[in-house]
Design a protein around this motif. Structure first.
Motif, PDB file in Angstrom:
ATOM      1  N   UNK A 131       5.275  78.416 -13.128  1.00 46.87           N
ATOM      2  CA  UNK A 131       4.829  78.113 -11.767  1.00 46.87           C
ATOM      3  C   UNK A 131       3.356  77.745 -11.718  1.00 46.87           C
ATOM      4  N   UNK A 172       2.021  75.679 -13.661  1.00 44.98           N
ATOM      5  CA  UNK A 172       1.877  74.265 -13.991  1.00 44.98           C
ATOM      6  C   UNK A 172       2.369  73.479 -12.786  1.00 44.98           C
ATOM      7  N   UNK A 173       1.496  72.691 -12.147  1.00 46.35           N
ATOM      8  CA  UNK A 173       1.938  71.934 -10.977  1.00 46.35           C
ATOM      9  C   UNK A 173       3.229  71.166 -11.288  1.00 46.35           C
ATOM     10  N   UNK A 188       4.850  68.543 -10.440  1.00 45.95           N
ATOM     11  CA  UNK A 188       4.962  67.120 -10.758  1.00 45.95           C
ATOM     12  C   UNK A 188       4.387  66.834 -12.147  1.00 45.95           C
ATOM     13  N   UNK A 189       3.342  67.596 -12.530  1.00 50.63           N
ATOM     14  CA  UNK A 189       2.758  67.389 -13.864  1.00 50.63           C
ATOM     15  C   UNK A 189       3.706  67.858 -14.952  1.00 50.63           C
ATOM     16  N   UNK A 190       4.408  68.967 -14.685  1.00 50.26           N
ATOM     17  CA  UNK A 190       5.386  69.464 -15.650  1.00 50.26           C
ATOM     18  C   UNK A 190       6.468  68.401 -15.863  1.00 50.26           C
ATOM     19  N   UNK A 221       6.138  65.199 -15.298  1.00 54.71           N
ATOM     20  CA  UNK A 221       5.521  64.061 -15.984  1.00 54.71           C
ATOM     21  C   UNK A 221       5.476  64.304 -17.495  1.00 54.71           C
ATOM     22  N   UNK A 222       5.042  65.516 -17.872  1.00 50.85           N
ATOM     23  CA  UNK A 222       4.939  65.833 -19.298  1.00 50.85           C
ATOM     24  C   UNK A 222       6.313  65.765 -19.956  1.00 50.85           C
ATOM     25  N   UNK A 223       7.319  66.323 -19.282  1.00 52.86           N
ATOM     26  CA  UNK A 223       8.669  66.299 -19.861  1.00 52.86           C
ATOM     27  C   UNK A 223       9.189  64.873 -19.991  1.00 52.86           C
ATOM     28  N   UNK A 224       8.919  64.059 -18.954  1.00 53.04           N
ATOM     29  CA  UNK A 224       9.443  62.689 -18.982  1.00 53.04           C
ATOM     30  C   UNK A 224       8.732  61.840 -20.036  1.00 53.04           C
ATOM     31  N   UNK A 276      11.034  63.415  -3.363  1.00 54.71           N
ATOM     32  CA  UNK A 276       9.652  62.940  -3.426  1.00 54.71           C
ATOM     33  C   UNK A 276       9.200  62.868  -4.884  1.00 54.71           C
ATOM     34  N   UNK A 294      10.550  59.845  -6.639  1.00 54.97           N
ATOM     35  CA  UNK A 294       9.886  58.594  -6.271  1.00 54.97           C
ATOM     36  C   UNK A 294       8.491  58.535  -6.898  1.00 54.97           C
ATOM     37  N   UNK A 295       7.809  59.690  -6.970  1.00 58.08           N
ATOM     38  CA  UNK A 295       6.485  59.696  -7.596  1.00 58.08           C
ATOM     39  C   UNK A 295       6.610  59.371  -9.082  1.00 58.08           C
ATOM     40  N   UNK A 310       7.109  57.063 -14.925  1.00 51.68           N
ATOM     41  CA  UNK A 310       7.667  58.113 -15.765  1.00 51.68           C
ATOM     42  C   UNK A 310       9.032  58.549 -15.248  1.00 51.68           C
TER      43      UNK A 310
END
Lengths: 287, 313
Positions: free
Chosen positions: A124, A126-127, A129-131, A133-136, A214, A217-218, A224
């Protein structure tokens, strides 16, 4: 404890007192219809490239105009509804199941609780959306991977909610009575605890669904997310970015659809929260 | 009180270690060979081998984690796969625009959202309350980049008041810096304002039903004093909690806002790194933002003791 009428007709009658539930449900119904009826609403191929008609404004043959490759924007935006809804619902269902399993376990087993909840705290921190992003960035772009990445980011919140509810329910006299009466643990969990976690879980699931849409879409917007060949709203907007100063409509249509869909689900969630809150039920019935 | 603060600070260390462990192990969670995914479809075996070596995929997991933590302690965040530059240097070049975006947004959002929430709670059930509530639901539903494009379209393209995009460093003049940041800050703050407004409204509404508020009213305390001293002070714990939690929204939103407004900050660097599949940079940014998030929430925990002296764990 609660004054809610649980029969189906009682539920419907209850619903009419909460206009946001109705507004949200109607809006969401419309979007669902669009997603299911897309092949009927448009007979164009969403990836058909008409090089002679690039980035054209709305016309009789292209209701929303065309994108920079000459693809029909109306058709693509309609198909985008499918991607958003699939991602939103899949993440809501998967993270509810995952959160429920983790939350129930750590609410009942102290040994698991300490380890798992520390791990959830870390996740929790880790923001979300960043988590994702990192996974993708280390997996292949696909709808399935987007769903998995967003689900992993959303599970900790649901798990915490379930755990908190379980911990407080465990102290309730009726659960203590069941324990004292020698009821077996699975029966206690599935018959006494689970039904009482459902109301907050349903509300949480609607918020997860909205935030997953959301996030999708981001992710797609920053490259990503789902692969560019799939017409998701994020992808359409990402492609429209290059031309957006001269052709803002390419971004405008998917943006409006996305906002309306998320709004519908949030309205539904807000309404359900008020409706399923036993305090509200008592307040309104004693009036 | 100092014992509590010290304990909170110490309790943060294991959380940070867990965060670092998760960020580190993401690479090992994904199915298949991450080096091959990062290298892309047209990569040669050599490329993949080079990436494997850079990411340390050939070493045992725990050994690699140990050396990784040790190098982070020395501010060595690895080297970029693409530019071969130290990641810490790349981040250092990009940090000013992101801070210029996020700090004013945070202040702006709190200054707008808290009064809005208090007014909504005070006027609960009236038109003013409904208006604020609708605004909050909208702010939460409209994605950040949609808000951004809508603002640019109206204020830059139609009215021509503000620059469309770009960033001017604060060193080149405050007014230019400010002009370039107005729209990005408004964009980024939308969801954050909505979140804080909602929680403030709920928290203040709950406090307003307490007996001591009725007592204060009865003894003739003025409206403003009741709302902003008695009510807001007692409602402040959930409000500052959500201010801290909401920083996650700001971080995620910054990535998007920077790409909409072409601001050369950390968010933009994230996006560029995704497109170039430069994983060490992404990993470092995720770690940096997560650690900052943990620290912000530590500050929030410490702030509790100032607003609510009852809190002593």
């Amino acid at each position: 404890m609660s004054a809610i009428d649980t029969s189906a007709s009682g539920f419907l009658k209850e619903t009419t007192r909460y206009p946001t539930v109705i507004a949200g449900a109607i809006l969401l119904g419309i979007i669902l219809l669009i997603a299911f009826l897309t092949p009927l609403l448009s007979n164009t191929d969403p990836s058909y490239i008409d090089a002679a008609r690039r980035a054209q404004s709305a016309s009789a043959s292209h209701w929303f105009g065309t994108d920079m490759l000459g693809r029909d924007l109306y058709t693509r935006v309609l198909y985008g509804a499918q991607v958003s809804l699939i991602v939103g619902f899949a993440v809501a269902v998967l993270s509810t199941i995952g959160g429920l399993a983790i939350g129930l376990m750590s609410g009942f087993v102290k040994a698991i609780d300490a380890v798992v909840m520390r791990f959830m705290d870390g996740l929790m921190s880790i923001p979300a959306i960043l988590l994702a992003v990192a996974l993708m960035s280390i997996s292949k772009g696909s709808v399935t991977n987007v769903i998995i990445a967003i689900t992993i980011a959303e599970i900790p919140r649901t798990a915490r909610l379930v755990r908190g509810t379980v911990l407080s329910l465990r102290e309730q006299p009726y659960v203590e009575a069941a324990v004292a009466g020698g009821t077996r643990l699975p029966t206690i969990i599935f018959k006494h605890i689970l039904p009482n976690t459902l109301a907050p879980l349903i509300v949480q699931a609607t918020y997860v669904c909205a935030s997953a849409m959301i996030s999708e879409s981001i992710l797609s917007f920053i490259g990503a997310g789902v692969p560019p060949v799939i017409p998701s709203w994020g992808n359409i907007m990402a492609e429209g970015r290059a031309l957006w100063l001269v052709k803002p409509f390419i971004i405008f249509y998917p943006a409006v659809f996305l906002s309306i869909t998320v709004l519908a689900i949030n309205l539904l969630g807000d309404g359900l929260r008020d409706m399923l809150d036993p305090r509200n039920a008592q307040r309104t019935t004693s009036r | 009180m100092y014992a509590y603060i010290l304990r909170r600070i110490l309790a943060t260390i294991p959380v940070m270690l867990i965060v670092a462990f998760i960020v580190f192990s993401l690479l090992y969670l994904t199915p298949g060979d991450p080096a091959a995914v990062i290298a892309g479809e047209h990569a040669t075996a050599e490329d993949i081998a080079r990436i494997r070596a850079n990411l340390g995929l050939n070493d045992p997991f725990l050994l690699r984690f140990g050396t990784w933590i040790a190098s982070i302690m020395q501010f060595d965040l690895g080297t970029s796969l693409l530019t071969n530059m130290p990641v810490s240097q790349m981040i250092g070049q990009r940090i000013e625009p992101t801070l210029s975006l996020m700090l004013p947004t945070l202040i702006l959002a709190v200054c707008i959202a808290v009064p809005l929430g208090v007014i909504a709670a005070w006027r609960a059930g009236t038109k003013v309350d409904h208006f604020i509530t609708v605004f909050a639901v909208l702010g939460f539903s409209v994605p950040v980049f949609v808000v951004g494009y809508a603002l640019v379209w109206s204020f830059s393209l139609k009215l021509g008041w503000l620059p469309v995009q770009g960033y001017a460093p604060i060193g080149q003049g405050v007014s230019r810096w400010f002009q370039h940041l107005v729209l990005p800050c408004l964009t980024l703050s939308s969801a954050y304002i909505a979140l804080i407004t909602r929680i403030t409204r709920t928290a203040v509404l709950e406090v307003l039903q307490q007996d001591y508020i009725r007592t204060a009213e009865a003894k003739g305390v003025g409206r403003h004093a009741i709302l902003f001293v008695h009510a807001l002070k007692n409602a402040s714990v959930p409000i500052i909690t959500v201010i801290g939690i909401g920083v996650a929204l700001l971080i995620g939103g910054a990535v998007v806002t920077e790409s909409v407004f072409a601001i050369p900050g950390l968010g933009r660097l994230t996006m560029e790194s995704i497109l170039r599949r430069d994983y060490p940079v992404i990993q470092a940014i995720v770690l940096l933002f997560s650690i900052s998030y943990v620290l912000v929430n530590l500050l929030i925990d410490i702030a509790y003791t100032f607003v609510d002296p009852r809190i002593r764990y």
